[in-house]
Motif scaffolding. Structure first.
Motif, mmCIF file in Angstrom:
data_model
loop_
_atom_site.group_PDB
_atom_site.id
_atom_site.type_symbol
_atom_site.label_atom_id
_atom_site.label_comp_id
_atom_site.label_asym_id
_atom_site.label_seq_id
_atom_site.Cartn_x
_atom_site.Cartn_y
_atom_site.Cartn_z
ATOM 1 N N THR A 172 0.833 -1.208 0.000
ATOM 2 C CA THR A 172 0.000 0.000 0.000
ATOM 3 C C THR A 172 0.868 1.260 0.000
ATOM 4 O O THR A 172 0.578 2.235 -0.696
ATOM 5 C CB THR A 172 -0.950 -0.017 1.218
ATOM 6 O OG1 THR A 172 -1.678 -1.250 1.186
ATOM 7 C CG2 THR A 172 -1.938 1.134 1.184
ATOM 8 N N ARG A 173 1.955 1.202 0.737
ATOM 9 C CA ARG A 173 2.850 2.372 0.764
ATOM 10 C C ARG A 173 3.431 2.610 -0.633
ATOM 11 O O ARG A 173 3.439 3.747 -1.127
ATOM 12 C CB ARG A 173 3.979 2.117 1.779
ATOM 13 C CG ARG A 173 4.906 3.298 1.902
ATOM 14 C CD ARG A 173 5.953 3.082 2.985
ATOM 15 N NE ARG A 173 6.943 4.140 2.921
ATOM 16 C CZ ARG A 173 8.179 4.029 3.367
ATOM 17 N NH1 ARG A 173 8.582 2.900 3.933
ATOM 18 N NH2 ARG A 173 9.020 5.033 3.261
ATOM 19 N N ARG A 204 0.845 3.970 -3.071
ATOM 20 C CA ARG A 204 0.584 5.409 -2.874
ATOM 21 C C ARG A 204 1.630 6.249 -3.623
ATOM 22 O O ARG A 204 1.318 7.240 -4.270
ATOM 23 C CB ARG A 204 0.588 5.724 -1.371
ATOM 24 C CG ARG A 204 0.245 7.187 -1.087
ATOM 25 C CD ARG A 204 -0.204 7.479 0.344
ATOM 26 N NE ARG A 204 0.276 6.561 1.350
ATOM 27 C CZ ARG A 204 1.480 6.605 1.926
ATOM 28 N NH1 ARG A 204 2.350 7.535 1.584
ATOM 29 N NH2 ARG A 204 1.823 5.722 2.848
ATOM 30 N N LEU A 248 0.938 6.107 -7.325
ATOM 31 C CA LEU A 248 -0.218 6.948 -7.686
ATOM 32 C C LEU A 248 0.215 8.410 -7.806
ATOM 33 O O LEU A 248 -0.224 9.128 -8.705
ATOM 34 C CB LEU A 248 -1.340 6.801 -6.654
ATOM 35 C CG LEU A 248 -2.082 5.454 -6.658
ATOM 36 C CD1 LEU A 248 -2.988 5.338 -5.439
ATOM 37 C CD2 LEU A 248 -2.898 5.256 -7.915
ATOM 38 N N GLN A 277 -7.353 -1.535 1.700
ATOM 39 C CA GLN A 277 -6.298 -0.528 1.924
ATOM 40 C C GLN A 277 -6.028 0.262 0.647
ATOM 41 O O GLN A 277 -5.871 1.479 0.667
ATOM 42 C CB GLN A 277 -4.997 -1.200 2.389
ATOM 43 C CG GLN A 277 -5.104 -1.777 3.802
ATOM 44 C CD GLN A 277 -3.802 -2.453 4.258
ATOM 45 O OE1 GLN A 277 -2.766 -2.344 3.620
ATOM 46 N NE2 GLN A 277 -3.862 -3.151 5.372
ATOM 47 N N LEU A 292 -6.749 4.777 -1.149
ATOM 48 C CA LEU A 292 -5.762 5.691 -1.756
ATOM 49 C C LEU A 292 -6.449 6.569 -2.798
ATOM 50 O O LEU A 292 -7.586 6.310 -3.194
ATOM 51 C CB LEU A 292 -4.647 4.878 -2.428
ATOM 52 C CG LEU A 292 -3.845 3.945 -1.510
ATOM 53 C CD1 LEU A 292 -2.842 3.145 -2.321
ATOM 54 C CD2 LEU A 292 -3.132 4.739 -0.416
ATOM 55 N N ARG A 293 -5.748 7.609 -3.238
ATOM 56 C CA ARG A 293 -6.317 8.510 -4.251
ATOM 57 C C ARG A 293 -5.311 8.752 -5.359
ATOM 58 O O ARG A 293 -4.104 8.803 -5.123
ATOM 59 C CB ARG A 293 -6.704 9.860 -3.618
ATOM 60 C CG ARG A 293 -7.924 9.765 -2.692
ATOM 61 C CD ARG A 293 -9.189 9.404 -3.474
ATOM 62 N NE ARG A 293 -10.367 9.131 -2.640
ATOM 63 C CZ ARG A 293 -10.760 7.919 -2.239
ATOM 64 N NH1 ARG A 293 -10.076 6.837 -2.577
ATOM 65 N NH2 ARG A 293 -11.847 7.770 -1.518
ATOM 66 N N THR A 294 -5.806 8.942 -6.579
ATOM 67 C CA THR A 294 -4.943 9.277 -7.713
ATOM 68 C C THR A 294 -4.625 10.766 -7.637
ATOM 69 O O THR A 294 -5.178 11.492 -6.800
ATOM 70 C CB THR A 294 -5.663 9.013 -9.053
ATOM 71 O OG1 THR A 294 -6.723 9.956 -9.172
ATOM 72 C CG2 THR A 294 -6.202 7.610 -9.147
ATOM 73 N N ASP A 331 9.758 8.171 2.160
ATOM 74 C CA ASP A 331 8.873 8.224 0.991
ATOM 75 C C ASP A 331 9.530 9.008 -0.130
ATOM 76 O O ASP A 331 9.463 8.632 -1.298
ATOM 77 C CB ASP A 331 7.540 8.895 1.354
ATOM 78 C CG ASP A 331 6.592 7.925 2.055
ATOM 79 O OD1 ASP A 331 6.960 6.734 2.186
ATOM 80 O OD2 ASP A 331 5.503 8.362 2.469
#
Ligand code: SAM
Ligand code: SF4
Ligand code: SF4
Length: 375
Positions: free
Chosen positions: A82-83, A86, A89, A115, A119-121, A335
């Protein structure tokens, strides 16, 4: 006849270290490679295991009871996936496809779907999340997956004839159970469902028309895939490839069909619609797709990145090496560092195997297996 000996070059353990660039720039939402292809589509393999033994993917002689699958600790955890998703994305990915192996064998896969669905684009929208499955566990899982936020599924099915299908999956799995899985997915709202049929000359070409007849007008989009030279274990031969042009000719001999526009840039399938009495596309009869990975290269707008089960980033389905995202992730990278490394590696991408296939023939031997990287 002597037994066929198939070399298995295990390239899972090799992986190029990922470099973090000195200058870290924030992602802009558009990341293009050297051939100006934007990153749009992320395919994530969640397991290298499968309950089928399709001969074109995981032949029994190679993937036998003693096959060394990846140990659990090597797999990316849901949090790690998931990280990374993100960060992808933020670089412009809109669509996430879960695959494998058989993705529904990964325990609690619906938790990962939930999960990812949060998330969002870069447009502020939820990503388009889909999953490719052999359908064997859909009856049990379709509703949970839908509730977790999965939007669609693609089901692989290579024929309707039970004998042919059982032979192709090579574990004696009945076709009726996959059809029940497709029905369960439709009932759960996981549509429009796509069904992928790999066509192998001399094995299942006689199933093309029955499959088309079965799905015509059902709301399911049937897609015929040319048998590809992915990996090295399937003993691929060009004479077993049935070109998509022949598939289309066969379908046109049974029904009037008209070509349709591509649904999106980078779309792998060429679409054909069933025509009604007026000779025009009739949406009620539906459409089919052909994916001509062998006879017609579509590298020029390939926007797909692939994340393997253990966190290697592959820039092409036919790549011989992945870039080791997991090592960087587990080294405590921030990140910004991970994102910078991603941008660097995609920015340097030049892969276009299908375009070069003819000239490379016989010289590219260490290719990653489909069951490890997903379709
Ligand atoms: N197990 C799941 C399934 O079969 O749908 C997901 C993984 S499978 C590797 C993904 C897709 O790759 C399937 O549609 C499968 O038919 C396709 N595939 C595997 N090996 C192939 C090959 N040699 N040529 C063309 N397609 C292949
Ligand atoms: Fe399994 Fe899918 Fe490969 Fe068949 S194509 S062996 S179902 S991973
Ligand atoms: Fe993309 Fe590689 Fe396939 Fe070309 S061969 S379309 S670059 S995955």
């Amino acid at each position: 006849m002597p037994e066929r000996v198939i070399p298995l070059v295990d390239i899972r353990s090799s992986g190029r270290p990922l470099a973090v660039p000195e200058q870290l720039r924030a992602p802009t939402g558009v990341l293009t490679d050297r051939r100006r292809r934007p990153l749009r589509d992320l395919r994530i393999s969640v397991t290298d295991r499968c309950n089928f033994r399709c001969s074109y993917c995981m032949p029994k002689e190679v993937f036998g009871p003693d096959h060394p699958y990846l140990p659990h600790a090597s797999l990316l955890s849901f949090e790690e996936i998931t990280r990374l998703a993100r960060l992808f994305l933020a670089h412009g990915v809109r669509k996430i496809r879960l695959t494998g192996g058989e993705p529904l064998l990964r325990k609690n896969i619906e938790v990962l779907v939930a999960q990812l669905a949060r998330l969002r684009t870069v447009d502020g929208l939820p990503p388009d999340i889909t999953l490719t499955t052999n359908g064997s566990l859909l009856v049990r899982k379709a509703r949970q997956l839908r509730e977790a936020g999965l939007q669609r599924v693609t089901v692989s099915l290579d024929g309707l004839d039970d004998t042919v299908f059982r032979r192709m999956n090579d574990v004696d799995f009945p076709v009726a159970d996959v059809l029940a899985g497709i029905a369960a997915a439709q009932a759960a709202g996981l549509g429009p469902i796509k069904v992928n049929m790999v066509v192998k000359r001399g094995t299942n070409e006689q199933e093309i028309l029955p499959m088309a007849r079965h799905f015509r007008g059902s709301g399911v989009v049937l897609r015929f895939i040319e048998y590809m030279d992915v990996g090295v274990t399937n003993g691929w031969r060009m004479d077993e490839v049935l070109p998509s042009a022949e598939v289309v000719r066969l379908l046109q001999s049974a029904w009037p069909m008209v070509p349709l526009e591509a649904s999106a840039a980078g779309e792998t399938a060429q679409r054909w619609g069933y025509a009604g009495a007026d000779g025009r596309f009739d949406p009620r009869l539906g459409e089919i797709g052909v994916i001509s990975s062998v006879t017609q290269a579509f590298c020029s707008d390939c926007n797909r990145a692939r994340l393997s089960t253990e966190g290697k980033l592959f820039l092409c389905l036919f790549a011989s090496e992945g870039h080791d995202l997991r090592a960087l992730l587990r080294s405590g990278a921030s990140d910004a560092e991970l994102s910078g490394a991603l941008a660097k590696v995609w920015g340097e991408r030049e892969d276009r195997y299908s375009e070069l296939r003819g000239s490379l023939q016989g010289r590219s031997t260490a290719r990653v297996e489909m069951s490890y990287i997903g379709g």
